[in-house]
Design a protein around this motif. Structure first.
Motif, PDB file in Angstrom:
ATOM      1  N   ALA A 146      27.226  22.547  39.195  1.00  0.00           N
ATOM      2  CA  ALA A 146      28.375  23.231  40.630  1.00  0.00           C
ATOM      3  C   ALA A 146      29.424  24.114  39.972  1.00  0.00           C
ATOM      4  CB  ALA A 146      27.875  22.012  41.271  1.00  0.00           C
ATOM      5  N   GLY A 147      30.009  22.984  39.445  1.00  0.00           N
ATOM      6  CA  GLY A 147      31.917  24.163  39.211  1.00  0.00           C
ATOM      7  C   GLY A 147      31.503  25.885  38.931  1.00  0.00           C
ATOM      8  N   PHE A 148      30.196  25.437  37.924  1.00  0.00           N
ATOM      9  CA  PHE A 148      30.418  26.982  37.228  1.00  0.00           C
ATOM     10  C   PHE A 148      29.930  27.959  38.401  1.00  0.00           C
ATOM     11  CE2 PHE A 148      28.772  27.670  32.774  1.00  0.00           C
ATOM     12  CZ  PHE A 148      29.667  26.653  32.239  1.00  0.00           C
ATOM     13  N   TYR A 149      29.279  27.866  39.441  1.00  0.00           N
ATOM     14  CA  TYR A 149      28.780  28.350  40.333  1.00  0.00           C
ATOM     15  C   TYR A 149      29.984  28.739  40.698  1.00  0.00           C
ATOM     16  CZ  TYR A 149      24.317  29.116  38.858  1.00  0.00           C
ATOM     17  OH  TYR A 149      23.114  29.942  38.850  1.00  0.00           O
ATOM     18  N   TYR A 150      30.726  27.545  41.242  1.00  0.00           N
ATOM     19  CA  TYR A 150      31.866  28.005  42.170  1.00  0.00           C
ATOM     20  C   TYR A 150      33.227  28.012  41.634  1.00  0.00           C
ATOM     21  CZ  TYR A 150      35.003  25.661  44.791  1.00  0.00           C
ATOM     22  OH  TYR A 150      36.317  25.883  46.227  1.00  0.00           O
ATOM     23  N   TYR A 151      33.629  28.714  40.162  1.00  0.00           N
ATOM     24  CA  TYR A 151      34.786  28.303  39.190  1.00  0.00           C
ATOM     25  C   TYR A 151      34.218  29.717  38.370  1.00  0.00           C
ATOM     26  CZ  TYR A 151      37.323  25.364  41.425  1.00  0.00           C
ATOM     27  OH  TYR A 151      37.737  23.996  42.136  1.00  0.00           O
ATOM     28  N   TYR A 152      33.248  30.463  38.600  1.00  0.00           N
ATOM     29  CA  TYR A 152      32.609  31.446  38.105  1.00  0.00           C
ATOM     30  C   TYR A 152      33.299  33.008  38.741  1.00  0.00           C
ATOM     31  CZ  TYR A 152      30.114  34.973  35.177  1.00  0.00           C
ATOM     32  OH  TYR A 152      29.835  35.803  33.846  1.00  0.00           O
ATOM     33  N   PRO A 153      33.369  33.172  40.337  1.00  0.00           N
ATOM     34  CA  PRO A 153      34.323  34.018  40.322  1.00  0.00           C
ATOM     35  C   PRO A 153      35.903  34.037  40.120  1.00  0.00           C
ATOM     36  CG  PRO A 153      33.015  33.059  42.261  1.00  0.00           C
ATOM     37  CD  PRO A 153      32.657  32.274  40.987  1.00  0.00           C
ATOM     38  N   PHE A 154      36.273  33.329  39.806  1.00  0.00           N
ATOM     39  CA  PHE A 154      37.411  32.623  39.997  1.00  0.00           C
ATOM     40  C   PHE A 154      38.317  32.912  38.005  1.00  0.00           C
ATOM     41  CE2 PHE A 154      40.532  29.771  37.464  1.00  0.00           C
ATOM     42  CZ  PHE A 154      41.299  29.636  37.616  1.00  0.00           C
ATOM     43  N   VAL A 155      36.898  33.086  37.647  1.00  0.00           N
ATOM     44  CA  VAL A 155      37.342  33.084  36.258  1.00  0.00           C
ATOM     45  C   VAL A 155      37.226  34.690  35.569  1.00  0.00           C
ATOM     46  CG1 VAL A 155      36.629  32.607  33.356  1.00  0.00           C
ATOM     47  CG2 VAL A 155      36.523  31.157  35.150  1.00  0.00           C
ATOM     48  N   THR A 156      36.207  35.180  35.928  1.00  0.00           N
ATOM     49  CA  THR A 156      35.480  36.750  35.670  1.00  0.00           C
ATOM     50  C   THR A 156      35.980  37.649  37.033  1.00  0.00           C
ATOM     51  OG1 THR A 156      33.334  36.355  36.786  1.00  0.00           O
ATOM     52  CG2 THR A 156      33.613  35.492  33.841  1.00  0.00           C
ATOM     53  N   GLY A 157      35.914  37.268  38.094  1.00  0.00           N
ATOM     54  CA  GLY A 157      35.647  38.109  38.957  1.00  0.00           C
ATOM     55  C   GLY A 157      34.334  38.974  39.796  1.00  0.00           C
ATOM     56  N   LYS A 158      33.390  38.135  39.513  1.00  0.00           N
ATOM     57  CA  LYS A 158      31.973  38.315  39.668  1.00  0.00           C
ATOM     58  C   LYS A 158      31.176  37.372  40.322  1.00  0.00           C
ATOM     59  CE  LYS A 158      32.685  42.563  38.415  1.00  0.00           C
ATOM     60  NZ  LYS A 158      31.918  43.212  36.844  1.00  0.00           N
ATOM     61  N   GLN A 159      30.435  37.725  40.887  1.00  0.00           N
ATOM     62  CA  GLN A 159      29.768  35.884  41.527  1.00  0.00           C
ATOM     63  C   GLN A 159      28.256  35.890  41.004  1.00  0.00           C
ATOM     64  OE1 GLN A 159      28.326  36.108  45.290  1.00  0.00           O
ATOM     65  NE2 GLN A 159      28.183  34.193  44.774  1.00  0.00           N
ATOM     66  N   TRP A 210      42.225  29.766  44.325  1.00  0.00           N
ATOM     67  CA  TRP A 210      42.481  30.473  44.744  1.00  0.00           C
ATOM     68  C   TRP A 210      43.292  31.895  45.456  1.00  0.00           C
ATOM     69  CZ3 TRP A 210      37.229  31.412  43.149  1.00  0.00           C
ATOM     70  CH2 TRP A 210      36.487  29.763  43.370  1.00  0.00           C
ATOM     71  N   SER A 211      44.090  31.219  44.997  1.00  0.00           N
ATOM     72  CA  SER A 211      45.662  32.616  46.047  1.00  0.00           C
ATOM     73  C   SER A 211      45.257  33.237  44.363  1.00  0.00           C
ATOM     74  CB  SER A 211      47.085  32.230  45.054  1.00  0.00           C
ATOM     75  OG  SER A 211      47.243  31.647  44.264  1.00  0.00           O
ATOM     76  N   GLY A 212      44.911  33.669  42.838  1.00  0.00           N
ATOM     77  CA  GLY A 212      44.728  34.714  41.992  1.00  0.00           C
ATOM     78  C   GLY A 212      44.365  36.060  42.293  1.00  0.00           C
ATOM     79  N   GLN A 213      44.694  37.075  42.152  1.00  0.00           N
ATOM     80  CA  GLN A 213      43.660  38.692  42.769  1.00  0.00           C
ATOM     81  C   GLN A 213      42.647  39.012  41.954  1.00  0.00           C
ATOM     82  OE1 GLN A 213      47.320  41.078  41.428  1.00  0.00           O
ATOM     83  NE2 GLN A 213      49.221  39.551  43.415  1.00  0.00           N
ATOM     84  N   VAL A 214      41.590  39.854  42.486  1.00  0.00           N
ATOM     85  CA  VAL A 214      40.916  40.158  41.900  1.00  0.00           C
ATOM     86  C   VAL A 214      41.029  41.554  41.709  1.00  0.00           C
ATOM     87  CG1 VAL A 214      38.445  39.829  42.090  1.00  0.00           C
ATOM     88  CG2 VAL A 214      39.137  38.637  43.534  1.00  0.00           C
ATOM     89  N   PRO A 215      40.331  41.401  40.366  1.00  0.00           N
ATOM     90  CA  PRO A 215      40.956  40.599  38.863  1.00  0.00           C
ATOM     91  C   PRO A 215      42.344  40.269  38.771  1.00  0.00           C
ATOM     92  CG  PRO A 215      40.241  43.078  38.175  1.00  0.00           C
ATOM     93  CD  PRO A 215      40.676  43.084  39.994  1.00  0.00           C
ATOM     94  N   ASP A 216      42.323  39.285  38.261  1.00  0.00           N
ATOM     95  CA  ASP A 216      43.477  37.986  38.051  1.00  0.00           C
ATOM     96  C   ASP A 216      43.902  38.674  37.023  1.00  0.00           C
ATOM     97  OD1 ASP A 216      45.175  35.979  39.104  1.00  0.00           O
ATOM     98  OD2 ASP A 216      43.595  34.302  37.628  1.00  0.00           O
ATOM     99  N   LYS A 217      45.240  38.466  37.211  1.00  0.00           N
ATOM    100  CA  LYS A 217      46.764  39.123  36.910  1.00  0.00           C
ATOM    101  C   LYS A 217      46.739  38.026  35.619  1.00  0.00           C
ATOM    102  CE  LYS A 217      47.499  43.087  38.508  1.00  0.00           C
ATOM    103  NZ  LYS A 217      46.951  43.201  39.557  1.00  0.00           N
ATOM    104  N   PRO A 218      47.505  37.681  33.916  1.00  0.00           N
ATOM    105  CA  PRO A 218      47.955  37.286  33.149  1.00  0.00           C
ATOM    106  C   PRO A 218      48.643  35.956  33.864  1.00  0.00           C
ATOM    107  CG  PRO A 218      48.468  39.266  32.709  1.00  0.00           C
ATOM    108  CD  PRO A 218      47.905  39.426  33.619  1.00  0.00           C
ATOM    109  N   TRP A 219      49.570  36.248  34.880  1.00  0.00           N
ATOM    110  CA  TRP A 219      50.728  35.500  35.343  1.00  0.00           C
ATOM    111  C   TRP A 219      50.607  34.322  36.111  1.00  0.00           C
ATOM    112  CZ3 TRP A 219      52.615  40.854  38.022  1.00  0.00           C
ATOM    113  CH2 TRP A 219      51.899  40.339  39.036  1.00  0.00           C
TER     114      TRP A 219
END
Lengths: 133, 836
Positions: B406-419, B511-520
């Protein structure tokens, strides 16, 4: 947007119920009671039970239990008193020191109840099983 | 969106830039290390899964000779070990390293290089342990490695690979635990009081503390077993006064909390997913904290329920049976909270939520059979049967695997910006759910009709054929589900557009990160005043992006984050965190060499690796920790000025040392427990004579001399710290030199107490235990002396002074624990035999 925030002041003493470890006291009392009961029973059953029966063991367990239950009740009482102070409703989710104190007290109170139940479970094992075998 | 042409943002981006090309592997930032960690743990999971399928093929038919008994034993041992040590624990640490800083608006965890070191240790150790299987020398003793089977009857290198390889990984786990505890307590955003932190962080805090107390007993057990295997010290040899039950105690003091160590972080993911899809804050926040903390405590009172059939006294069994029932209370409380949240919210359909619901239902079934086996008379019947295999997989798959998927599906967009695909996800869900139940539910029946665990085959006409065939079919359906999941995760998504920011409309800060995310990590570190800031704080994202909060700039080009107070998250320090380096990789490589070469008794190479490891770690510490900053304080934004250097209880380094030493002390207490365990099981302990020779104890008065001199040395450390603060370097240097001499005298006295009377650790378990305590203490004294040499060198090199004294303050903290170790060792080995 809020402007700034209070800087941490190391020199100010922190009241006991505002420290995170307050919530760990009641379960720690359970843990100490549990360990004391287990170690006493293990040592007694290996070393002394065949000659001296189990009366001393039961006495020791009663003593540990009295101390643990009184301790847990004290934590529960202090936490409950703090909880009732002021007019705060659950879920204590506001940015306010009082809300944080209420949250800690609420959690500490719940953990006291759980610890009391778990301690009674341990005592029940002695009541129901009785001896070493 | 942030304007990256803004010079402040550009400087910040430059400071946090991910290294490119081959230097990418020198990254230490939580995003990279967390991702590597997750992918590696998942790869080990797939490896363990393939092993499971091989086992199911073997068991599909009666009297199958596809695998030999030896091969099967290696495979089931590795399946359990890989799943527990190389997947379940590391994946929680991996996900936490990746998520936790983002959830708390921190730029990174406080010790990024420690995370990287832990990761490389994990990778090297894991490949070493798994690789053994391909050479036919894998461990065969089950994931619990019970002696005497693994000490007397398995003379190959397999158990050593398990003991040394996994000890290496356990050290990495403890390193991650230290990182996570300090991260949760000290690196929260300003305003995020204890009543406002994300539930995930509460769970991880509890789990990291559990790791700290659960893993050291196993490390102590590993040490004892390796001493027996390599040097013939008879801790578990009954003929020479040892007892295999000691191993069982040490293993299960680790092994049962371990179940909750892997369960709670997965449930933590559930606690993040449920409010998002119910579109409402979690019901019963305080109750969930109760459940997390309560489960953490109670889980340490259950270990003997794995030993109900070993002949322990009835009352011991009763105590542990009662505790095993009690733990169902907090475990149940959190599930009720999740259900309540789903009931009061407006639930939206999603694959994440499907896996969450499947996880909860499966775990409840496993929990109920758990309550059954916690009742001793039932356990006597079910013990070591397939009923237990069914039970534990319901608990672990329901409580860990499904929530992680479930976490994989939930956080995949957080890591890659894709769903990930909802359609493929639904297919994977049904394959996994049906496959799992078809595979494992029949095992309860197979066990109840008498099929034992850990057998490579079974005779025909026992009634085991059909349920085993069904289980095998189910396992392959489950395997298909994982293939679909794998395809969905790794298929190319180049043509797929990036998802919108905060795809699920979640309320928490990651979830405040921009898409695609910045390294900061985050553009500026916000002030938090609610539990779900993205839902409840107006204009928060815009203000973060505009750099209106803390540390919006990196004027000095350094990586910085905020350190805040434990309870109320009031700002305390602007922490400079170190950047990319290969030092951590080499440190892990050489440390791995020590363990790996020791396995094969190639002592020369092991020694060379030890020296290289020592030097690398020294260079790492010298160049990267407690450096005197070029400015004493800096403006971190919003008119707040914070110090850049802190020592003592306000510093993250002090906390790391304190937490590490708690774990170290736990391992030491486990050794002391061994001494007293032997006392309880022997009529006469210490024995007077054994095997025709007198059993000698340590020579008087040397252990007590060691205690006296050790206390003096500790006093000198305190004085040295004080002299350093009083700007008196000469006295500091003199005091440190005297302390080092006293430390050597202490170690010498302990060594002499055994050596002068010819104590032979191979003679009897008593001699072995005393020598193990002395060995442990002497090694710790040596480390304490090296630390003081390091402080001396830092002072002479002007890298430490009266104001910047974190090194000596942390070493003093080490010495507080060391003096306790010396005192306990001395008193136990010298005084206890007189009063026993």
């Amino acid at each position: 947007m809020r402007k700034g925030i209070r800087k941490h002041d190391e020199t100010k003493p922190t009241p006991i119920r505002e420290r995170v470890w307050w919530i760990a006291i009641a379960p720690s009392l359970w843990a100490i009671h549990f360990l004391a009961c287990y170690l006493s029973a293990a040592i007694w059953c290996e070393k002394f039970s065949s000659e001296r029966g189990n009366t001393t063991l039961h006495g020791l367990v009663a003593l540990y239990s009295l101390i643990a239950i009184v301790g847990i009740l004290c934590v529960a009482w202090v936490s409950y008193q703090t909880l009732r102070r002021g007019n705060h409703a659950v879920p204590y989710n506001f940015d306010d020191p009082a809300e944080r104190t209420h949250f800690l007290s609420f959690t500490a109170f719940l953990l006291s109840v759980l610890s009391a139940i778990a301690t009674i479970f341990t005592i029940l094992a002695f009541v129901l099983v009785g001896g070493c075998d | 969106m942030t304007n990256v042409r803004d010079p402040k943002a550009e400087r910040l981006l430059k400071a946090w830039e991910t290294p490119k090309g081959w230097r990418y592997w020198s990254a230490v930032n939580n995003s990279e290390v967390g991702l590597w960690y997750t992918l590696t743990a998942f790869a080990f999971f797939l490896f363990g899964g393939v092993l499971a399928l091989i086992m199911r093929v073997q068991l599909a038919f009666p009297e199958n000779d596809w695998l030999t008994a030896q091969q099967y034993n290696q495979i089931f041992t590795m399946h359990g070990s890989v799943m527990m040590f190389l997947f379940a624990v590391p994946i929680l640490e991996a996900i936490s390293i990746m998520l936790l800083p983002e959830m708390m608006g921190a730029r990174d965890l406080p010790f990024p290089r420690l995370s990287a070191y832990g990761y490389w240790c994990f990778l090297i150790g894991g490949v070493f342990v798994c690789g053994s299987l391909f050479f036919g020398v894998g461990p065969r003793g089950g994931w619990f490695m019970y002696p005497p089977m693994t000490t007397e009857y398995q003379t190959g290198v397999g158990p050593d690979i398990w003991l040394l390889g996994l000890s290496f990984i356990e050290i990495a786990s403890i390193a991650a635990a230290v990182e996570l505890i300090v991260g949760v307590l000290k690196c929260r955003p300003p305003g995020m009081r204890l009543n406002l932190i994300p539930l995930y962080a509460w769970y991880i805090l509890v789990v990291a503390v559990m790791i700290l107390f659960a893993f050291p007993p196993l490390i102590a057990g590993d040490l004892l077993m390796e001493l027996e295997r390599a040097l013939d010290w008879p801790f578990f040899d009954v003929e020479r006064g040892g007892d295999p039950m000691l191993w069982q105690h040490l293993f299960w003091i680790f092994g049962h909390p371990e179940v909750y160590i892997v369960f709670l972080p997965s449930i933590a993911l559930v606690a993040m997913i449920v409010p998002t899809f119910a579109k409402t804050p979690m019901a019963g926040y305080g109750w969930i904290v109760l459940a997390a903390v309560g489960t953490g405590f109670l889980s340490f009172g259950l270990w003997v329920h794995h030993m109900f059939t070993t002949g322990l006294p009835g009352i011991s069994i009763g105590i542990f049976s009662a505790a095993s029932e009690a733990v169902a209370i907090p475990t149940g409380v959190q599930i009720f909270c999740f259900i309540a949240t789903l009931l009061i919210g407006r639930v939206t359909k999603s694959v994440c939520l499907l896996f969450v619901l499947a996880g909860l239902a499966t775990f409840i079934i496993g929990g109920l059979t758990g309550v059954m086996v916690a009742i001793a008379p039932f356990d006597y019947q079910a013990h070591d049967t397939y009923f237990i295999v069914g039970h534990l997989h319901y608990v672990l798959v329901g409580g860990t695997i499904f929530p992680i998927v479930a976490g994989f599906y939930y956080y995949y967009p957080f890591v890659t910006g894709k769903q990930l695909s909802e359609r493929l996800g639904t297919l994977a869900f049904w394959l996994l759910l049906i496959g799992f139940n078809v595979a494992f539910f029949p095992m309860h029946y197979t066990g109840l009709i008498g099929m034992p665990r850990r057998v490579y085959t079974y005779p025909a006409e026992m009634g085991f054929e059909i349920p085993n065939m069904i289980s095998t079919l189910g396992a392959f359906i489950m395997g298909c589900g994982f293939i679909v999941l794998l395809w969905d995760v790794f298929r190319s998504k180049k043509k797929q557009p990036y998802v919108k920011r905060n795809l699920w409309n979640a309320g928490t800060l990651e979830w405040s990160g921009q898409v695609p995310d910045k390294p900061w990590g985050i553009r500026s570190i916000p002030i938090i005043s609610t539990r779900y800031p993205l839902w409840q704080q107006e204009n928060l994202l815009a203000d973060i992006d505009a750099g209106k909060f803390y540390l919006p700039d990196a004027e000095e080009g350094l990586r910085e984050t905020l350190v805040t107070s434990t309870v109320d998250a009031e700002p305390m320090q602007c922490l400079r965190v170190p950047g990319p380096t290969f030092l951590t990789f080499f440190a892990a490589l050489f440390t791995g060499g020590v363990f790996i070469f020791s396995t094969y008794h190639w002592w020369m190479l092991a020694g060379i690796c030890a020296v290289c490891s020592f030097v690398t770690i020294l260079v790492w510490l010298w160049t990267g920790t407690a450096n005197i900053p070029e400015i004493e304080s800096k403006d971190v934004g919003l008119g707040l000025r914070l110090p850049t250097y802190v020592s003592g209880p306000g510093a993250v380094g002090w906390w790391a040392m304190f937490i590490t030493m708690l774990g170290d002390m736990t391992a030491f207490i486990s050794l002391v427990f061994g001494y007293f365990f032997f006392w309880t099981v022997h009529q006469e302990f210490p024995p007077i004579e054994f095997d025709g020779r007198p059993v000698v104890g340590p020579a008087d008065p040397w252990p007590l001399v060691a205690v006296g001199v050790g206390v003096l040395a500790w006093g000198m450390v305190l004085l040295s710290r004080r002299w350093n603060r009083k700007t008196n370097p000469i006295l500091f240097i003199a005091g440190s030199v005297v302390t080092i001499v006293l430390a050597m005298v202490t170690a010498g006295a302990l060594f002499w107490s055994a050596y002068s009377v010819g104590m032979d650790p191979t003679h009897h378990a008593y001699s072995a235990t005393v020598c193990a305590l002395i060995l442990w203490t002497v090694l710790h004294i040596a480390v304490g002396a090296v630390m003081l040499c390091y402080c001396l060198a830092r002072r002479l090199a002007k890298r430490m002074d009266h104001l910047h004294d974190a090194d000596i303050v942390n070493v003093t903290l080490y010495w507080h624990f060391l003096v306790l170790t010396i005192s306990i060792t001395g008193l136990v080995i010298a005084v206890f035999p007189r009063v026993a």
